[in-house]
Write a protein that holds these residues in place. Structure first.
Motif, PDB file in Angstrom:
ATOM      1  N   GLN A   1       0.749  -1.293   0.060  1.00  0.00           N
ATOM      2  CA  GLN A   1       0.129  -0.003   0.068  1.00  0.00           C
ATOM      3  C   GLN A   1       0.730   1.205   0.101  1.00  0.00           C
ATOM      4  O   GLN A   1       1.857   1.259   0.703  1.00  0.00           O
ATOM      5  N   VAL A   2       0.488   2.254  -0.758  1.00  0.00           N
ATOM      6  CA  VAL A   2       1.394   3.505  -0.918  1.00  0.00           C
ATOM      7  C   VAL A   2       0.250   4.597  -0.853  1.00  0.00           C
ATOM      8  O   VAL A   2      -0.716   4.651  -1.641  1.00  0.00           O
ATOM      9  N   VAL A   3       0.373   5.537   0.021  1.00  0.00           N
ATOM     10  CA  VAL A   3      -0.554   6.927   0.238  1.00  0.00           C
ATOM     11  C   VAL A   3       0.278   7.849  -0.366  1.00  0.00           C
ATOM     12  O   VAL A   3       1.402   8.146  -0.017  1.00  0.00           O
ATOM     13  N   THR A   4      -0.593   8.514  -1.272  1.00  0.00           N
ATOM     14  CA  THR A   4      -0.009   9.757  -1.983  1.00  0.00           C
ATOM     15  C   THR A   4      -0.851  11.129  -1.518  1.00  0.00           C
ATOM     16  O   THR A   4      -2.239  10.762  -1.577  1.00  0.00           O
ATOM     17  N   VAL A   5      -0.406  12.174  -1.258  1.00  0.00           N
ATOM     18  CA  VAL A   5      -1.115  13.258  -0.949  1.00  0.00           C
ATOM     19  C   VAL A   5      -0.759  14.469  -1.889  1.00  0.00           C
ATOM     20  O   VAL A   5       0.446  14.541  -2.380  1.00  0.00           O
TER      21      VAL A   5
ATOM     22  N   VAL B   1      -4.802   6.010  -2.426  1.00  0.00           N
ATOM     23  CA  VAL B   1      -4.101   4.966  -2.039  1.00  0.00           C
ATOM     24  C   VAL B   1      -4.124   4.176  -3.234  1.00  0.00           C
ATOM     25  O   VAL B   1      -5.156   3.958  -3.838  1.00  0.00           O
ATOM     26  N   ASN B   2      -2.887   3.469  -3.425  1.00  0.00           N
ATOM     27  CA  ASN B   2      -2.903   2.792  -4.854  1.00  0.00           C
ATOM     28  C   ASN B   2      -3.632   1.605  -4.715  1.00  0.00           C
ATOM     29  O   ASN B   2      -4.000   0.952  -5.890  1.00  0.00           O
ATOM     30  N   GLN B   3      -3.675   0.953  -3.822  1.00  0.00           N
ATOM     31  CA  GLN B   3      -4.548  -0.244  -3.630  1.00  0.00           C
ATOM     32  C   GLN B   3      -5.597  -0.248  -2.333  1.00  0.00           C
ATOM     33  O   GLN B   3      -5.292  -0.289  -1.226  1.00  0.00           O
ATOM     34  N   ALA B   4      -6.841  -0.023  -2.545  1.00  0.00           N
ATOM     35  CA  ALA B   4      -7.679  -0.144  -1.658  1.00  0.00           C
ATOM     36  C   ALA B   4      -8.079  -1.919  -1.439  1.00  0.00           C
ATOM     37  O   ALA B   4      -7.884  -2.526  -2.146  1.00  0.00           O
TER      38      ALA B   4
END
Length: 304
Positions: free
Chosen positions: A227-231, A272-275
């Motif tokens: 999981q990667v979080v981008t703002v 999020v790249n993967q929910a």
């Protein structure tokens, strides 16, 4: 405890009997007095905050310090730190109880233990001076250790103070699109969160100056590895974070006035790249049919 001093008949009791009643009442008053703690302190605790005044909902860096007494015996258990925030009437508002990062089993005589915790001031219906009391207790029995300082009679010691200001002093942040309804922890009504979907948007009034965006969240990389979080604001990426733990995380993301742009209102996107859908994820052992990204506890803009 107060005693009504009545020299005449005491609620229908004759004067001689009244003396006996009053003597008993005075004895009760004496019994209500706090007993002195005769055990020597094992340590002295102090507390300081990154700001002396804080609006409700705002983040604070709290520094806790313990100086272990030179003659302190060895700590035979892993004690928990008691932290109580009290209003002007000494009524408990909320707590920050926790285990110190260095276990008390490893504390040595004369040692100085110091560490910082970040806390978001709860949206409690109170403004004014708050008193912070600290203690050490056994989580199994609740028994508290004697410390140095002003004792409230129950081994909770005054360690500092903080002035609470109205939340209206903050930059208003609205949970706009891509959010599930707010949820509250069953064991603590002060702990609230909202799950994002794969993409979620926050709306805020442009502060028109540099600021720090605080994002307090956790995720489930145990269920969704990688999981990667981008703002971002528009196409400008402010922060990218690889989730490797299920523990809560606080990201402090710098945002410049130029990145906020010139518009009156600004949308901040959290992606999020993967929910995942718990009901479709066997390891989740859940029937929840929602699409979930990350669980957000706080989103806060602090202008500089």
């Amino acid at each position: 405890m107060s005693v009504p001093f009545v020299f005449e008949e005491y609620r229908g009791v004759k004067p001689l009997a009244a003396c006996v009643v009053m003597a008993m009442a005075l004895s009760a008053v004496a019994g209500c007095k706090k007993k002195e703690d005769t055990q020597p302190p094992v340590a002295t605790a102090t507390f300081s905050s990154s700001r002396a005044k804080a609006p409700l909902g705002s983040p604070l860096d709290l520094t806790y310090r313990f100086v272990v007494a030179a003659n302190a015996p060895a700590f035979d258990k892993e004690y928990r730190v008691l932290v109580h925030f009290l209003d002007s009437d000494d009524q408990l508002m909320w707590t920050d109880d926790h285990f110190p990062p260095t276990s008390t089993k490893d504390w040595k005589p004369g040692q100085r233990i110091e560490y910082v915790r970040t806390m978001f001031v709860p949206q409690y219906p109170y403004m004014g001076q708050a008193t912070i009391r600290i203690g050490l207790y056994d989580p199994e029995t609740g028994a508290r250790l004697p410390l140095g300082g002003e004792n409230d009679g129950q081994r909770a010691y005054k360690a500092g103070s903080l002035e609470l200001l109205p939340a209206s002093d903050n930059v208003f942040v609205q949970f706009k699109d891509g959010w599930h309804n707010a949820e509250v922890a069953a064991e603590n009504a002060q702990v609230e969160w909202q799950w994002t979907k794969k993409t979620a948007t926050l709306a805020l009034r442009n502060p028109r100056r540099d600021a720090t965006f605080f994002l307090h969240f956790d995720g489930r990389p145990d269920l969704v590895p990688g999981q990667v979080v981008t703002v971002r604001i528009g196409d400008t990426v402010l922060d990218t974070y690889n989730l490797t733990t299920t523990e809560e995380i606080i990201r402090r993301i710098p945002v410049t006035a130029a990145q906020f742009g010139e518009a009156e209102n600004v949308d901040v996107t959290i992606e999020v790249n993967q929910a995942f859908v718990p009901a479709q994820t066997p390891a989740a052992k859940s029937s929840d049919p929602r699409e979930l990204g990350i669980r957000v506890f706080h989103a806060f803009i602090e202008p500089k």
